[in-house]
Design a protein around this motif. Structure first.
Motif, PDB file in Angstrom:
ATOM      1  N   VAL A 391       0.824  -1.210   0.000  1.00  0.00           N
ATOM      2  CA  VAL A 391       0.000   0.000   0.000  1.00  0.00           C
ATOM      3  C   VAL A 391       0.856   1.256   0.000  1.00  0.00           C
ATOM      4  N   GLY A 392       0.325   2.330  -0.557  1.00  0.00           N
ATOM      5  CA  GLY A 392       0.964   3.634  -0.431  1.00  0.00           C
ATOM      6  C   GLY A 392       1.362   4.272  -1.744  1.00  0.00           C
ATOM      7  N   GLU A 393       1.785   3.476  -2.673  1.00  0.00           N
ATOM      8  CA  GLU A 393       2.138   3.987  -3.996  1.00  0.00           C
ATOM      9  C   GLU A 393       2.104   2.816  -4.968  1.00  0.00           C
ATOM     10  N   PRO A 394       2.229   3.127  -6.254  1.00  0.00           N
ATOM     11  CA  PRO A 394       2.254   2.015  -7.192  1.00  0.00           C
ATOM     12  C   PRO A 394       3.459   1.133  -6.874  1.00  0.00           C
ATOM     13  N   ILE A 395       3.256  -0.161  -6.877  1.00  0.00           N
ATOM     14  CA  ILE A 395       4.391  -1.071  -6.684  1.00  0.00           C
ATOM     15  C   ILE A 395       4.865  -1.493  -8.072  1.00  0.00           C
ATOM     16  N   VAL A 415      -1.434  -8.892  -2.227  1.00  0.00           N
ATOM     17  CA  VAL A 415      -2.549  -7.986  -2.498  1.00  0.00           C
ATOM     18  C   VAL A 415      -2.022  -6.550  -2.528  1.00  0.00           C
ATOM     19  N   ASP A 416      -2.066  -5.972  -3.728  1.00  0.00           N
ATOM     20  CA  ASP A 416      -1.670  -4.576  -3.913  1.00  0.00           C
ATOM     21  C   ASP A 416      -2.934  -3.752  -3.726  1.00  0.00           C
ATOM     22  N   THR A 417      -3.017  -3.047  -2.589  1.00  0.00           N
ATOM     23  CA  THR A 417      -4.262  -2.394  -2.192  1.00  0.00           C
ATOM     24  C   THR A 417      -4.211  -0.895  -2.457  1.00  0.00           C
ATOM     25  N   TRP A 418      -5.116  -0.424  -3.309  1.00  0.00           N
ATOM     26  CA  TRP A 418      -5.170   1.014  -3.593  1.00  0.00           C
ATOM     27  C   TRP A 418      -6.279   1.655  -2.770  1.00  0.00           C
ATOM     28  N   TRP A 419      -5.933   2.734  -2.112  1.00  0.00           N
ATOM     29  CA  TRP A 419      -6.926   3.551  -1.399  1.00  0.00           C
ATOM     30  C   TRP A 419      -6.279   4.821  -0.917  1.00  0.00           C
ATOM     31  N   GLN A 420      -7.042   5.653  -0.210  1.00  0.00           N
ATOM     32  CA  GLN A 420      -6.566   6.960   0.227  1.00  0.00           C
ATOM     33  C   GLN A 420      -7.058   7.284   1.635  1.00  0.00           C
ATOM     34  N   THR A 421      -6.429   8.294   2.245  1.00  0.00           N
ATOM     35  CA  THR A 421      -6.929   8.811   3.519  1.00  0.00           C
ATOM     36  C   THR A 421      -8.430   9.113   3.372  1.00  0.00           C
ATOM     37  N   GLU A 422      -8.770   9.677   2.228  1.00  0.00           N
ATOM     38  CA  GLU A 422     -10.149  10.085   1.979  1.00  0.00           C
ATOM     39  C   GLU A 422     -11.095   8.900   1.823  1.00  0.00           C
ATOM     40  N   GLY A 503      -7.706  12.046  -7.940  1.00  0.00           N
ATOM     41  CA  GLY A 503      -6.414  12.693  -8.151  1.00  0.00           C
ATOM     42  C   GLY A 503      -5.383  11.744  -8.731  1.00  0.00           C
ATOM     43  N   ASP A 504      -5.774  10.509  -8.947  1.00  0.00           N
ATOM     44  CA  ASP A 504      -4.855   9.508  -9.496  1.00  0.00           C
ATOM     45  C   ASP A 504      -5.155   9.232 -10.970  1.00  0.00           C
ATOM     46  N   GLY A 505      -4.089   8.957 -11.694  1.00  0.00           N
ATOM     47  CA  GLY A 505      -4.246   8.537 -13.075  1.00  0.00           C
ATOM     48  C   GLY A 505      -3.860   7.078 -13.194  1.00  0.00           C
ATOM     49  N   GLY A 518       0.226   6.860 -10.637  1.00  0.00           N
ATOM     50  CA  GLY A 518       0.589   7.971  -9.752  1.00  0.00           C
ATOM     51  C   GLY A 518      -0.421   9.094  -9.840  1.00  0.00           C
ATOM     52  N   ARG A 519      -0.190  10.124  -9.050  1.00  0.00           N
ATOM     53  CA  ARG A 519      -1.061  11.289  -9.058  1.00  0.00           C
ATOM     54  C   ARG A 519      -1.037  11.909 -10.447  1.00  0.00           C
ATOM     55  N   VAL A 520      -2.131  12.519 -10.833  1.00  0.00           N
ATOM     56  CA  VAL A 520      -2.151  13.046 -12.203  1.00  0.00           C
ATOM     57  C   VAL A 520      -1.157  14.171 -12.416  1.00  0.00           C
ATOM     58  N   GLY A 616       6.766   7.885   3.558  1.00  0.00           N
ATOM     59  CA  GLY A 616       7.490   7.116   2.562  1.00  0.00           C
ATOM     60  C   GLY A 616       7.194   7.460   1.117  1.00  0.00           C
ATOM     61  N   LYS A 617       6.412   8.518   0.878  1.00  0.00           N
ATOM     62  CA  LYS A 617       6.149   8.885  -0.512  1.00  0.00           C
ATOM     63  C   LYS A 617       7.264   9.809  -1.017  1.00  0.00           C
ATOM     64  N   ILE A 618       7.738   9.518  -2.194  1.00  0.00           N
ATOM     65  CA  ILE A 618       8.786  10.351  -2.779  1.00  0.00           C
ATOM     66  C   ILE A 618       8.226  11.747  -3.047  1.00  0.00           C
TER      67      ILE A 618
HETATM   68  C1  7RM Z   1      -3.476   4.411   1.910  1.00  0.00           C
HETATM   69  C2  7RM Z   1      -2.722   5.659   1.534  1.00  0.00           C
HETATM   70  C3  7RM Z   1      -3.153   8.065  -1.137  1.00  0.00           C
HETATM   71  C4  7RM Z   1      -2.432   8.057  -2.463  1.00  0.00           C
HETATM   72  C5  7RM Z   1      -3.314   7.606  -3.596  1.00  0.00           C
HETATM   73  C6  7RM Z   1      -2.291   7.044  -4.557  1.00  0.00           C
HETATM   74  C7  7RM Z   1      -1.254   6.411  -3.672  1.00  0.00           C
HETATM   75  C8  7RM Z   1      -1.887   4.378  -2.319  1.00  0.00           C
HETATM   76  C9  7RM Z   1      -1.612   2.787  -3.774  1.00  0.00           C
HETATM   77  C10 7RM Z   1      -1.343   4.018  -4.396  1.00  0.00           C
HETATM   78  C11 7RM Z   1      -0.911   2.948  -6.381  1.00  0.00           C
HETATM   79  C12 7RM Z   1      -1.495   1.589  -4.557  1.00  0.00           C
HETATM   80  N1  7RM Z   1      -3.396   6.827   1.727  1.00  0.00           N
HETATM   81  N2  7RM Z   1      -1.511   4.981  -3.460  1.00  0.00           N
HETATM   82  N3  7RM Z   1      -1.939   3.047  -2.488  1.00  0.00           N
HETATM   83  N4  7RM Z   1      -0.989   4.095  -5.702  1.00  0.00           N
HETATM   84  N5  7RM Z   1      -1.145   1.720  -5.855  1.00  0.00           N
HETATM   85  N6  7RM Z   1      -1.715   0.373  -4.051  1.00  0.00           N
HETATM   86  O1  7RM Z   1      -1.604   5.596   1.086  1.00  0.00           O
HETATM   87  O2  7RM Z   1      -3.840   9.249   1.528  1.00  0.00           O
HETATM   88  O3  7RM Z   1      -1.635   8.546   2.229  1.00  0.00           O
HETATM   89  O4  7RM Z   1      -2.242   8.311  -0.069  1.00  0.00           O
HETATM   90  O5  7RM Z   1      -1.352   7.114  -2.427  1.00  0.00           O
HETATM   91  O6  7RM Z   1      -1.705   8.083  -5.296  1.00  0.00           O
HETATM   92  O7  7RM Z   1      -4.056   8.682  -4.117  1.00  0.00           O
HETATM   93  S1  7RM Z   1      -2.786   8.289   1.401  1.00  0.00           S
END
Ligand code: 7RM
Length: 655
Positions: A391-395, A415-422, A503-505, A518-520, A616-618
């Motif tokens: 989780v957190g960014e594209p793997i 399991v590559d889990t995509w989601w957000q704080t929102e 906000g993701d593409g 990643g983010r758009v 941990g996000k670049i």
């Molecule tokens: C859970 C978390 C959200 C942003 C989101 C994406 C990126 C998170 C993935 C991912 C690709 C994933 N919440 N992101 N998980 N991108 N694959 N599995 O990280 O609010 O801190 O960040 O993180 O861009 O919009 S967060």
């Protein structure tokens, strides 16, 4: 290239030969979610489906309406009365789970503590009473600034028990960041600790909090946990020791009957402006969403030992250390410190020691492990593992394969889990008992989730690139931005009518799989060609000498923008004192051969490390500034500000 190991070669062979993976027959047979029909069933009647999940929780009073949708505002389980702490504790304590371990805690200093559901229940009740004696009432805000210790969980659940809104501030944030968040939330009480350990160092939380508290008029009381046993300057009338309050607190606290839509917590997250957004989550829907996803995505069983390595200061810790797993009555490992302390095998030692079965971490951590080499991993017995999460960014596929091979030993689905704080809960993810995995893809929306990929006009793109959106409300969605409804509307709902913009593409392939890019704002348009920074990064990381890469754009006379890549090399490669000019040329060639000439980086800069946020996000914005020679923006949220200085100097030298 003598230092390209045998393993690395076979790894890229693995990647080329087979791109799809499946869980074992045994895993599938035993998985909670193993019938593909659940997707159809959820789609046919999403409200009935979510109501079914909600009814697995304990309610004081049942809801009379599942969903009320007045875009952009949703209400879930309208009229229902519920308490989050009751669902994480009371209902387990009434069963044979009472003496089951809830938390297997390990301090960075090696200290160990085991909290059962029974003991945690007792602590939460007592601390709930303590908060009450400090004057905290339903609806009041409680700020929490703590290390990763069990008392952090206690403080969160105690707040929930009395209907106070918790606002956890990550312990790595600065005093100023803490002050701003306390002030935005107008918190009445702050719960903190004398400190915690990180990489063998003391993080002096109370000391930093004292600085913040000079500018926080709303704070009346400060509760201090003694984690380190270091004497503190306690301000008379304001500061109180946690253990003293607990000694006097009564053992039972009647839980507040909260409305399903009462605020459970706020959590601050960065947006495009400098001011962080206080994301609002409410009670019934959030708990339903995190309970459901924790159960199905992590396939949590009685015998599992789950370990989510996130800090509770981030949404991942809220949803997948506290609420989701605890609503499921799971046993978890909770670890205080860094993965490389005292040595780079700390995580593997923990997995071995506690017999962790389900492990959930971030790509940035995985790439660090790759960089450190497999020696640290190979010595550990990781045979207890059965499922891995990311989780957190594209793997990138290379990191996925490394994780699969070296951690999962080719036995564990990922399991590559995509989601957000929102979003509050996991939204796009494989279900390992059903989904065929493709390295690098978060695969498909969780049952009941209407995620889509759209073009500029909001039209659905069946196969190809686009913006990731959500077309229907989901139970754990944010309910707004604290004290800023305007910004809520602006940020998420203004692009297309009644559609949530993530906000993701990303891309959708022929099988309907989502590939996040990643983010758009991270999508680069070179000579009219759209290139995901993640695509170029993935190509770079595919090179045997590269550990990590971050790609940004820089204005270019002819191309519009040009690609600049920041690259860190693997341990062995660095020692070899490569001719960097030659290697830069080789890497450019490599990207060109993997993606095409349009993706060929204009420039490659080598760096010992990349600037990252503490989650941990670049920080691409910073790298962009460095690449364009601009003055640097705010660097206070950086994990290691020295990295930026080093990069800047290096860049100026090379100019
Ligand atoms: C859970 C978390 C959200 C942003 C989101 C994406 C990126 C998170 C993935 C991912 C690709 C994933 N919440 N992101 N998980 N991108 N694959 N599995 O990280 O609010 O801190 O960040 O993180 O861009 O919009 S967060």
């Amino acid at each position: 290239m003598a230092f390209v190991s045998q393993q690395e070669e076979s790894l890229s062979t693995l990647l080329k030969e087979s791109r799809a993976f499946q869980a074992s027959e045994e895993f599938k047979k035993n998985a909670w979610a193993n019938d593909p029909a659940i997707y159809e069933k959820a789609k046919r009647d999403p409200e009935a489906y979510w109501a079914d999940w909600a009814s697995q929780l304990d309610w004081f009073e049942k809801w009379n309406k599942v969903l009320e949708w007045n875009p952009p505002y949703a209400k879930w389980f309208v009229g229902g009365k519920i308490n989050a702490s009751v669902n994480c504790l009371d209902r387990h304590v009434r069963t044979e789970k009472k003496n089951k371990a809830a938390i297997l805690w390990e301090g960075e200093d090696g200290r160990e503590r085991v909290l059962t559901y029974g003991t945690l229940y007792r602590d939460v009740n007592k601390f709930a009473n303590a908060l009450k004696t400090l004057g905290v009432k339903r609806g009041d805000r409680v700020a929490i600034y703590m290390p990763m210790i069990p008392e952090l969980v206690t403080a969160v659940l105690a707040s929930a028990r009395i209907g106070a809104i918790h606002s956890v501030v990550f312990g790595g944030f600065s005093a100023e960041a803490l002050r701003d968040r306390i002030n935005d939330a107008e918190a009445k009480v702050l719960v903190t600790a004398d400190g915690g350990y990180r990489r063998g160092q003391i993080v002096p939380l109370k000391h930093d909090a004292d600085y913040a508290l000079m500018g926080t008029p709303s704070i009346e009381k400060v509760v201090v946990v003694s984690r380190l046993g270091i004497p503190q300057r306690m301000k008379t009338g304001r500061d109180l020791w946690y253990h003293e309050l607990m000694n006097e607190a009564a053992p039972f606290c009647e839980p507040e009957k909260m409305d399903s839509e009462d605020i459970l917590f706020t959590l601050y997250t960065s947006g495009t402006t400098g001011k962080p957004k206080g994301i609002i989550h409410t009670t019934g829907g959030y708990l339903t969403g995190t309970y459901a996803t924790a159960k199905w995505v992590f396939d949590l069983k009685e015998s599992d030992i789950f370990w989510c390595t996130a800090d509770i200061g981030w949404i991942t810790g809220h949803s997948y250390i506290i609420y989701g797993p605890m609503a499921n009555g799971a046993t978890q490992v909770m670890y205080e410190g860094a993965p490389d302390w005292p040595s780079k095998d700390r995580f593997w030692k923990i997995i071995e020691k506690y017999g962790v079965t389900v492990f959930y971490t971030a790509p940035t951590a995985i790439r660090a492990f790759m960089k450190w080499g497999t020696d640290f991993v190979e010595k550990a017995d990781l045979s207890s593992l059965r499922l891995l999460g990311s989780v957190g960014e594209p793997i990138n596929p290379e990191a996925w394969m490394w994780y699969y091979k070296h951690i999962g030993r080719e036995r564990c689905p990922i399991v590559d889990t995509w989601w957000q704080t929102e979003t509050g809960m996991i939204l796009i993810t494989p279900l390992a008992g059903i989904t065929t995995l493709k390295p690098g893809s978060a695969t498909k929306p969780f049952p009941g989730i209407e995620a889509d990929l759209v073009d500029e006009k909001g039209n659905s793109v069946a196969v190809g690139g686009g913006y990731v959106v959500l077309r229907k409300p989901w139970p754990a969605m944010l309910r707004g931005i604290y004290k800023d409804p305007e910004r809520y509307q602006q940020t998420y709902w203004n692009r297309w009518k009644d559609i949530y913009f993530t906000g993701d593409g990303g891309r959708r392939d022929e099988d309907g799989y989502f590939w996040f890019l990643g983010r758009v704002d991270d999508v680069i348009n070179v000579s009219g060609h759209r290139i995901g920074t993640a695509e170029v990064e993935s190509a770079l990381v595919d090179h045997p000498l590269v550990a990590e890469a971050a790609v940004v754009s820089r204005p270019h006379e002819i191309k519009g923008v040009a690609i600049v890549a920041f690259v860190t090399l693997k341990e062995g490669a660095r020692k070899a004192e490569q001719d960097t000019k030659k290697l830069a040329g080789e890497l450019k060639e490599h990207v060109q051969s993997k993606i095409g000439a349009i993706a060929r980086p204009e420039e490659i800069l080598f760096s010992r490390d990349l600037p990252k946020t503490r989650s941990g996000k670049i920080m691409r914005r910073l790298l962009r500034d460095i690449a364009t020679g601009k003055v640097l923006g705010d660097t206070t949220t950086l994990a290691d500000p020295a990295v930026v200085e080093q990069l800047k100097h290096q860049y100026e030298e090379e100019e």
